[in-house]
Design a protein around this motif. Structure first.
Motif, PDB file in Angstrom:
ATOM      1  N   PRO A 152      66.445  29.919  86.901  1.00 56.32           N
ATOM      2  CA  PRO A 152      67.241  31.072  87.344  1.00 56.32           C
ATOM      3  C   PRO A 152      66.997  32.345  86.544  1.00 56.32           C
ATOM      4  CG  PRO A 152      68.582  29.661  85.955  1.00 56.32           C
ATOM      5  CD  PRO A 152      67.257  28.958  86.118  1.00 56.32           C
ATOM      6  N   CYS A 153      66.047  32.334  85.627  1.00 53.58           N
ATOM      7  CA  CYS A 153      65.846  33.456  84.708  1.00 53.58           C
ATOM      8  C   CYS A 153      65.534  34.763  85.439  1.00 53.58           C
ATOM      9  CB  CYS A 153      64.721  33.128  83.733  1.00 53.58           C
ATOM     10  SG  CYS A 153      64.477  34.394  82.474  1.00 53.58           S
ATOM     11  N   VAL A 154      66.284  35.792  85.111  1.00 50.28           N
ATOM     12  CA  VAL A 154      66.089  37.122  85.687  1.00 50.28           C
ATOM     13  C   VAL A 154      64.714  37.676  85.310  1.00 50.28           C
ATOM     14  CG1 VAL A 154      66.849  39.520  85.451  1.00 50.28           C
ATOM     15  CG2 VAL A 154      68.535  37.702  85.815  1.00 50.28           C
ATOM     16  N   PHE A 155      64.304  37.442  84.076  1.00 54.38           N
ATOM     17  CA  PHE A 155      63.098  38.067  83.542  1.00 54.38           C
ATOM     18  C   PHE A 155      61.809  37.511  84.133  1.00 54.38           C
ATOM     19  CE2 PHE A 155      66.396  38.528  80.324  1.00 54.38           C
ATOM     20  CZ  PHE A 155      66.280  39.862  79.951  1.00 54.38           C
ATOM     21  N   THR A 156      61.800  36.259  84.552  1.00 53.26           N
ATOM     22  CA  THR A 156      60.558  35.633  85.025  1.00 53.26           C
ATOM     23  C   THR A 156      60.443  35.588  86.538  1.00 53.26           C
ATOM     24  OG1 THR A 156      61.597  33.435  84.854  1.00 53.26           O
ATOM     25  CG2 THR A 156      60.345  34.224  82.944  1.00 53.26           C
ATOM     26  N   LEU A 184      67.835  20.308  79.597  1.00 51.64           N
ATOM     27  CA  LEU A 184      67.113  21.556  79.832  1.00 51.64           C
ATOM     28  C   LEU A 184      66.413  21.532  81.180  1.00 51.64           C
ATOM     29  CD1 LEU A 184      65.439  22.228  76.351  1.00 51.64           C
ATOM     30  CD2 LEU A 184      67.492  23.305  77.281  1.00 51.64           C
ATOM     31  N   TRP A 185      65.855  20.385  81.518  1.00 52.11           N
ATOM     32  CA  TRP A 185      65.173  20.257  82.794  1.00 52.11           C
ATOM     33  C   TRP A 185      66.146  20.035  83.940  1.00 52.11           C
ATOM     34  CZ3 TRP A 185      60.567  21.973  83.419  1.00 52.11           C
ATOM     35  CH2 TRP A 185      59.691  22.017  82.324  1.00 52.11           C
ATOM     36  N   ALA A 186      67.209  19.298  83.673  1.00 48.62           N
ATOM     37  CA  ALA A 186      68.198  19.041  84.719  1.00 48.62           C
ATOM     38  C   ALA A 186      68.824  20.351  85.207  1.00 48.62           C
ATOM     39  CB  ALA A 186      69.273  18.091  84.214  1.00 48.62           C
ATOM     40  N   GLU A 187      68.986  21.321  84.279  1.00 45.64           N
ATOM     41  CA  GLU A 187      69.572  22.615  84.636  1.00 45.64           C
ATOM     42  C   GLU A 187      68.509  23.688  84.883  1.00 45.64           C
ATOM     43  OE1 GLU A 187      73.438  23.951  83.265  1.00 45.64           O
ATOM     44  OE2 GLU A 187      73.198  22.579  81.570  1.00 45.64           O
ATOM     45  N   ASN A 188      67.231  23.301  84.811  1.00 50.35           N
ATOM     46  CA  ASN A 188      66.118  24.240  85.008  1.00 50.35           C
ATOM     47  C   ASN A 188      66.176  25.426  84.051  1.00 50.35           C
ATOM     48  OD1 ASN A 188      64.201  23.351  86.996  1.00 50.35           O
ATOM     49  ND2 ASN A 188      65.846  23.472  88.496  1.00 50.35           N
ATOM     50  N   LEU A 189      66.455  25.140  82.788  1.00 50.66           N
ATOM     51  CA  LEU A 189      66.564  26.192  81.783  1.00 50.66           C
ATOM     52  C   LEU A 189      65.247  26.459  81.059  1.00 50.66           C
ATOM     53  CD1 LEU A 189      70.081  25.425  80.268  1.00 50.66           C
ATOM     54  CD2 LEU A 189      69.471  26.802  82.264  1.00 50.66           C
ATOM     55  N   VAL A 190      64.236  25.650  81.334  1.00 50.40           N
ATOM     56  CA  VAL A 190      62.907  25.929  80.778  1.00 50.40           C
ATOM     57  C   VAL A 190      62.281  27.036  81.624  1.00 50.40           C
ATOM     58  CG1 VAL A 190      60.602  25.035  80.337  1.00 50.40           C
ATOM     59  CG2 VAL A 190      62.609  23.596  79.883  1.00 50.40           C
ATOM     60  N   ALA A 191      62.089  28.190  81.018  1.00 47.69           N
ATOM     61  CA  ALA A 191      61.568  29.349  81.757  1.00 47.69           C
ATOM     62  C   ALA A 191      60.052  29.429  81.708  1.00 47.69           C
ATOM     63  CB  ALA A 191      62.172  30.633  81.199  1.00 47.69           C
ATOM     64  N   LEU A 192      59.473  29.111  80.551  1.00 53.41           N
ATOM     65  CA  LEU A 192      58.035  29.264  80.353  1.00 53.41           C
ATOM     66  C   LEU A 192      57.477  28.082  79.575  1.00 53.41           C
ATOM     67  CD1 LEU A 192      58.147  33.013  79.267  1.00 53.41           C
ATOM     68  CD2 LEU A 192      57.091  32.204  81.384  1.00 53.41           C
ATOM     69  N   ASP A 222      69.366  30.687  79.999  1.00 46.73           N
ATOM     70  CA  ASP A 222      70.704  30.071  80.033  1.00 46.73           C
ATOM     71  C   ASP A 222      71.091  29.875  81.498  1.00 46.73           C
ATOM     72  OD1 ASP A 222      71.185  32.924  80.550  1.00 46.73           O
ATOM     73  OD2 ASP A 222      73.293  32.360  80.426  1.00 46.73           O
ATOM     74  N   PRO A 223      72.205  29.210  81.787  1.00 47.89           N
ATOM     75  CA  PRO A 223      72.566  28.955  83.188  1.00 47.89           C
ATOM     76  C   PRO A 223      72.737  30.207  84.044  1.00 47.89           C
ATOM     77  CG  PRO A 223      73.774  27.456  81.761  1.00 47.89           C
ATOM     78  CD  PRO A 223      73.084  28.450  80.859  1.00 47.89           C
ATOM     79  N   THR A 224      73.096  31.345  83.445  1.00 47.27           N
ATOM     80  CA  THR A 224      73.235  32.568  84.233  1.00 47.27           C
ATOM     81  C   THR A 224      71.900  33.223  84.519  1.00 47.27           C
ATOM     82  OG1 THR A 224      73.401  34.157  82.397  1.00 47.27           O
ATOM     83  CG2 THR A 224      75.431  32.982  83.023  1.00 47.27           C
ATOM     84  N   GLY A 225      70.878  32.885  83.741  1.00 50.03           N
ATOM     85  CA  GLY A 225      69.571  33.518  83.879  1.00 50.03           C
ATOM     86  C   GLY A 225      69.478  34.872  83.217  1.00 50.03           C
ATOM     87  N   ARG A 226      70.550  35.307  82.542  1.00 52.24           N
ATOM     88  CA  ARG A 226      70.580  36.649  81.951  1.00 52.24           C
ATOM     89  C   ARG A 226      70.118  36.679  80.495  1.00 52.24           C
ATOM     90  NH1 ARG A 226      75.300  38.532  81.235  1.00 52.24           N
ATOM     91  NH2 ARG A 226      76.656  36.866  82.012  1.00 52.24           N
ATOM     92  N   ILE A 227      69.775  35.538  79.954  1.00 53.05           N
ATOM     93  CA  ILE A 227      69.237  35.473  78.596  1.00 53.05           C
ATOM     94  C   ILE A 227      67.850  34.845  78.675  1.00 53.05           C
ATOM     95  CG2 ILE A 227      69.547  34.618  76.249  1.00 53.05           C
ATOM     96  CD1 ILE A 227      72.505  34.253  76.823  1.00 53.05           C
ATOM     97  N   LEU A 228      66.902  35.428  77.969  1.00 53.85           N
ATOM     98  CA  LEU A 228      65.585  34.815  77.833  1.00 53.85           C
ATOM     99  C   LEU A 228      65.181  34.858  76.368  1.00 53.85           C
ATOM    100  CD1 LEU A 228      62.905  33.616  78.895  1.00 53.85           C
ATOM    101  CD2 LEU A 228      62.077  35.972  79.162  1.00 53.85           C
ATOM    102  N   GLY A 229      64.778  33.699  75.855  1.00 58.16           N
ATOM    103  CA  GLY A 229      64.186  33.624  74.532  1.00 58.16           C
ATOM    104  C   GLY A 229      62.800  33.022  74.663  1.00 58.16           C
ATOM    105  N   LEU A 230      61.822  33.632  74.019  1.00 62.51           N
ATOM    106  CA  LEU A 230      60.453  33.114  74.089  1.00 62.51           C
ATOM    107  C   LEU A 230      59.724  33.409  72.795  1.00 62.51           C
ATOM    108  CD1 LEU A 230      58.182  35.398  76.335  1.00 62.51           C
ATOM    109  CD2 LEU A 230      60.363  36.169  75.367  1.00 62.51           C
ATOM    110  N   THR A 256      54.885  43.408  79.918  1.00 64.41           N
ATOM    111  CA  THR A 256      56.027  44.268  80.209  1.00 64.41           C
ATOM    112  C   THR A 256      56.677  43.949  81.551  1.00 64.41           C
ATOM    113  OG1 THR A 256      54.388  45.915  80.898  1.00 64.41           O
ATOM    114  CG2 THR A 256      55.406  46.208  78.739  1.00 64.41           C
ATOM    115  N   VAL A 257      56.020  43.120  82.389  1.00 63.70           N
ATOM    116  CA  VAL A 257      56.636  42.743  83.657  1.00 63.70           C
ATOM    117  C   VAL A 257      57.941  42.000  83.425  1.00 63.70           C
ATOM    118  CG1 VAL A 257      55.472  40.493  83.910  1.00 63.70           C
ATOM    119  CG2 VAL A 257      56.182  41.757  85.945  1.00 63.70           C
ATOM    120  N   LEU A 258      58.050  41.284  82.303  1.00 62.38           N
ATOM    121  CA  LEU A 258      59.303  40.588  81.992  1.00 62.38           C
ATOM    122  C   LEU A 258      60.437  41.598  81.815  1.00 62.38           C
ATOM    123  CD1 LEU A 258      57.998  37.947  79.414  1.00 62.38           C
ATOM    124  CD2 LEU A 258      58.500  37.578  81.830  1.00 62.38           C
TER     125      LEU A 258
END
Length: 270
Positions: A152-156, A184-192, A222-230, A256-258
């Motif tokens: 659900p990540c907004v950035f990706t 992490l996988w059950a909630e699809n929180l792995v972004a990259l 995170d579950p909202t998709g509004r946080i990204l850490g990489l 910068t597309v992120l």
């Protein structure tokens, strides 16, 4: 259309704040400011005045005490001159709908402060950490990343694959237990995930995976998709000529597309 106001936090060894601010401006941020953590505690800067918060990379606290550990304690326990807990400002910022991007040390801070991964909506609870690279040394190289389309990540959003540089000594994801990794996988929180550039498939093979993170995990949301850490540095790929293979015709979408995705999300929000 709402304005995007970006705040980049620096200090205590952070050294990528200028590149991060430039990337945010290049991505369309209407206002971009850089502030020291001491500006927040002194009351000169308030998180509530912004809607995009960036924790950039560098050598936060020299990584002497474990990457971002000291910073997590500062954010958790520091107070402003008026007695307000800084952590309450951060909580209010997120609850108000703000976006948060943590890069390298910033990612380390987000997991150690418990903002990521926010499993099952529980925030400010530490579920994982980032530890020493399996190689036992600082890794400074370019990597290929695969984005999780179900995340659900907004950035990706709209990204399937991207090349970015890494430069870290502590980037291996270490979950508290197997249940956390499974969640992490059950909630699809792995972004990259680190990927093999030849196949585009996630990998644990060094050096395509520079730190040994399980299942190639390079970034979380995170579950909202509004946080990204990489761990990789999107701000360091802000022009085609940054890519090490550009003279050979090798291309990738810019890092910068992120940030552009984040800015677009805020501008479309009501």
């Amino acid at each position: 259309m709402p304005k995007v106001k970006t705040l980049v936090i620096t200090g205590f060894g952070t050294n990528c704040e200028v590149e991060s601010a430039f990337a945010a401006t290049q991505a369309g941020s209407d206002v971009t400011d850089i502030a020291y953590f001491s500006d927040v505690t002194a009351g000169r800067t308030r998180l509530a005045d912004y809607n995009f918060l960036i924790f950039p990379g560098g050598f936060l606290d020299g990584d002497d005490l474990g990457a971002a550990q000291a910073a997590a304690l500062r954010w958790t326990h520091a107070k402003t001159r008026t007695g307000e807990a800084v952590i309450d400002q951060l909580k209010a910022f997120f609850e108000a709908g703000g976006l948060i991007l943590g890069i390298c040390n910033g990612f380390q801070l987000l997991v150690k402060i418990g903002l990521l991964p926010g499993l099952f909506g529980k925030y400010f609870v530490r579920e994982l950490s980032l530890s020493n690279n399996d190689s036992g040394r600082f890794e400074d190289r370019w990597v290929t990343l695969a984005a999780n389309p179900a995340c659900p990540c907004v950035f990706t959003r709209g990204i399937s694959r991207i090349d970015l540089p890494v430069r870290h000594g502590e980037g291996k994801l270490v979950p508290k237990n197997q249940a956390v990794l499974d969640a992490l996988w059950a909630e699809n929180l792995v972004a990259l995930q680190y990927a093999d550039p030849a196949t585009g498939l996630p990998t644990e093979e060094y050096p395509k995976n520079p730190n040994g993170s399980p299942q190639g995990i390079a970034g979380l949301t995170d579950p909202t998709g509004r946080i990204l850490g990489l761990m990789p540095h999107p701000e360091a790929f802000n022009h085609p000529t940054n890519h090490p293979g550009w003279t050979r015709g090798e291309t990738s979408i810019l890092g910068t597309v992120l940030l552009e995705n984040g800015v677009a999300y805020l501008k479309s929000s009501t």
